[in-house]
Design a protein around this motif. Sequence first.
Motif, short mmCIF file in Angstrom:
data_model
loop_
_atom_site.label_atom_id
_atom_site.label_comp_id
_atom_site.label_asym_id
_atom_site.label_seq_id
_atom_site.Cartn_x
_atom_site.Cartn_y
_atom_site.Cartn_z
N LEU A 1 0.83 -1.20 0.00
CA LEU A 1 0.00 0.00 0.00
C LEU A 1 0.86 1.25 0.00
O LEU A 1 2.01 1.21 0.43
N PRO A 2 0.35 2.38 -0.51
CA PRO A 2 1.16 3.59 -0.60
C PRO A 2 1.56 4.19 0.74
O PRO A 2 2.57 4.87 0.84
N SER A 3 0.76 3.98 1.78
CA SER A 3 1.09 4.53 3.10
C SER A 3 0.48 3.67 4.19
O SER A 3 -0.73 3.41 4.17
N ASP B 1 0.64 -15.28 8.71
CA ASP B 1 1.41 -14.07 8.99
C ASP B 1 1.04 -12.99 7.98
O ASP B 1 0.86 -13.26 6.79
N LEU B 2 0.93 -11.76 8.47
CA LEU B 2 0.63 -10.62 7.61
C LEU B 2 1.87 -9.76 7.47
O LEU B 2 2.43 -9.29 8.46
N LEU B 3 2.30 -9.55 6.23
CA LEU B 3 3.43 -8.67 5.94
C LEU B 3 2.93 -7.39 5.29
O LEU B 3 2.03 -7.42 4.44
N LEU B 4 3.48 -6.26 5.70
CA LEU B 4 3.12 -4.98 5.11
C LEU B 4 4.28 -4.45 4.29
O LEU B 4 5.43 -4.44 4.75
N CYS B 5 3.98 -3.99 3.09
CA CYS B 5 4.97 -3.34 2.25
C CYS B 5 4.52 -1.91 2.03
O CYS B 5 3.52 -1.66 1.33
N ASN B 6 5.23 -0.95 2.64
CA ASN B 6 4.90 0.47 2.51
C ASN B 6 5.57 0.99 1.25
O ASN B 6 6.78 1.21 1.22
N LEU B 7 4.79 1.21 0.20
CA LEU B 7 5.34 1.56 -1.11
C LEU B 7 5.75 3.01 -1.22
O LEU B 7 6.60 3.35 -2.04
N GLY B 8 5.13 3.90 -0.42
CA GLY B 8 5.34 5.33 -0.61
C GLY B 8 4.44 5.83 -1.72
O GLY B 8 4.12 5.09 -2.66
N SER B 9 4.01 7.07 -1.63
CA SER B 9 3.03 7.58 -2.59
C SER B 9 3.66 8.23 -3.83
O SER B 9 3.00 8.36 -4.86
N ALA B 10 4.93 8.62 -3.77
CA ALA B 10 5.54 9.34 -4.89
C ALA B 10 6.11 8.39 -5.95
O ALA B 10 5.88 8.57 -7.14
N GLN B 11 6.88 7.37 -5.54
CA GLN B 11 7.52 6.43 -6.46
C GLN B 11 7.26 4.99 -5.99
O GLN B 11 8.19 4.31 -5.53
N PRO B 12 6.03 4.50 -6.08
CA PRO B 12 5.72 3.19 -5.49
C PRO B 12 6.20 1.99 -6.30
O PRO B 12 6.44 0.93 -5.73
N TYR B 13 6.34 2.14 -7.62
CA TYR B 13 6.58 0.96 -8.45
C TYR B 13 7.95 0.32 -8.23
O TYR B 13 8.05 -0.92 -8.18
N PRO B 14 9.05 1.08 -8.11
CA PRO B 14 10.33 0.41 -7.82
C PRO B 14 10.30 -0.37 -6.51
O PRO B 14 10.86 -1.47 -6.42
N GLU C 1 0.35 -0.84 -14.02
CA GLU C 1 0.90 -0.32 -15.26
C GLU C 1 2.39 -0.62 -15.35
O GLU C 1 3.03 -0.98 -14.36
N GLY C 2 2.93 -0.49 -16.55
CA GLY C 2 4.37 -0.67 -16.76
C GLY C 2 4.85 -2.07 -16.42
O GLY C 2 4.14 -3.07 -16.59
N ASP C 3 6.10 -2.14 -15.92
CA ASP C 3 6.71 -3.43 -15.61
C ASP C 3 5.94 -4.18 -14.53
O ASP C 3 6.01 -5.41 -14.45
N ALA C 4 5.21 -3.45 -13.70
CA ALA C 4 4.48 -4.11 -12.61
C ALA C 4 3.42 -5.07 -13.15
O ALA C 4 3.07 -6.05 -12.49
N THR C 5 2.92 -4.82 -14.36
CA THR C 5 1.86 -5.65 -14.92
C THR C 5 2.33 -7.08 -15.08
O THR C 5 1.73 -8.02 -14.54
N ASP C 6 3.41 -7.28 -15.85
CA ASP C 6 3.90 -8.63 -16.08
C ASP C 6 4.36 -9.28 -14.78
O ASP C 6 4.18 -10.49 -14.58
N GLN C 7 4.96 -8.50 -13.91
CA GLN C 7 5.46 -9.06 -12.66
C GLN C 7 4.32 -9.60 -11.80
O GLN C 7 4.42 -10.68 -11.20
N LEU C 8 3.22 -8.89 -11.75
CA LEU C 8 2.07 -9.35 -10.97
C LEU C 8 1.39 -10.54 -11.63
O LEU C 8 1.00 -11.50 -10.95
N LEU C 9 1.25 -10.51 -12.95
CA LEU C 9 0.61 -11.61 -13.65
C LEU C 9 1.42 -12.89 -13.57
O LEU C 9 0.88 -14.00 -13.64
N ASN C 10 2.74 -12.77 -13.44
CA ASN C 10 3.62 -13.93 -13.40
C ASN C 10 4.07 -14.26 -11.98
O ASN C 10 5.04 -15.00 -11.79
#
Length: 343
Positions: free
Chosen positions: A74-76, A99-112, A134-143
């Motif tokens: 999530l972004p924040s 177990d629940l893991l949280l990944c804080n993506l940040g709102s400005a540059q979340p994709y990297p 969108e972008g590279d995240a699409t294939d990464q999520l689908l695969n």
Amino acid sequence: MPDRPSGGRPTIYDVADEAGVAISTVSRVINASSEVSDVTRGRVQDAIRKLQFQPQRTARILAQKSTTSVAVALPSATSLFFVEMLKGVKDALRDKDIDLLLCNLGSAQPYPTLRRFLDRGAVDALLLMALPIEGDATDQLLNLQAPVVLLGSRHPDLDAYWWDDEAGAFKATSYLLEQGHERIGLISAQSWSTNAAPRLDGYKRALAEASVEFDPSLVVAGKTAKHAGYSEEAGAEAMEQLLDLEDRPTAVFAASDVQAYGAWAKARDMGVRVPRDISIVGYDDLKTSRFLDLTSVAQGMHLAGRVAMDRLLSRLSGDSNDRVDVQLPLTLNVRSSSGPARR
């Protein structure tokens, strides 16, 4: 295409080569997407059986007899909007050995950040909140070879629960117009926020349908950029701009409740009474808003978080096949922060 290791366990690339399809098609078959023809699905399934291919997630589950971890990206992790949804996620996981893991993506540059997190391959399932695919995240999520559920965005190959932001902004602005307000300010987020454009569109559409001319000077955003401008500080800064106009608005629609909190405080500091001098409407309907008596567009974030996580768990258990695409409801809760325009 990335290099494949020679020998060893068959990979998704081997299945794609055997079936004569793209790896994204293999991923769609694994995730039971309806966007694959019966003929292609059969060819991929034949290749999977021939190669005795097991996705990594399935192999872990068979070995451990249980799923150990799910992730929420999530972004924040501190924004009240996301905190409400996380409460629903927590309810869905109650009494489950997960177990629940949280990944804080940040709102400005979340994709990297998302790419690095997914590259670790440490989770059995992923709930992705409020991030367009969108972008590279699409294939990464689908695969990913693990279930993925989207909350607050959509993709044709993934389970999705989403809100119509344009419709929500239209509902809020239309209510103020019905109360006799014609000079209605909009406190927006930063322009790069994914919600900013559709909420502006809904605001404009409501004005147009009421034959009220759009005034760009009434659309403002605060200087504070944290949380993409969805903050108390940004709301206060934006309200100050609106109240400094020679022809002040009689009502303000804030694109989030926390912006509305800051706007309300700034109006008080400047001697402007709510709702006598200016009406305020927020967006989200956070728990705090009910105690402050703020009129707000309710998104039901707690329930949304629970429903989305329930879906993810259902995917993990193998109980669900067909993709879901669910538009979540929006309602306007009218309280004492808003009222009729004073003539």
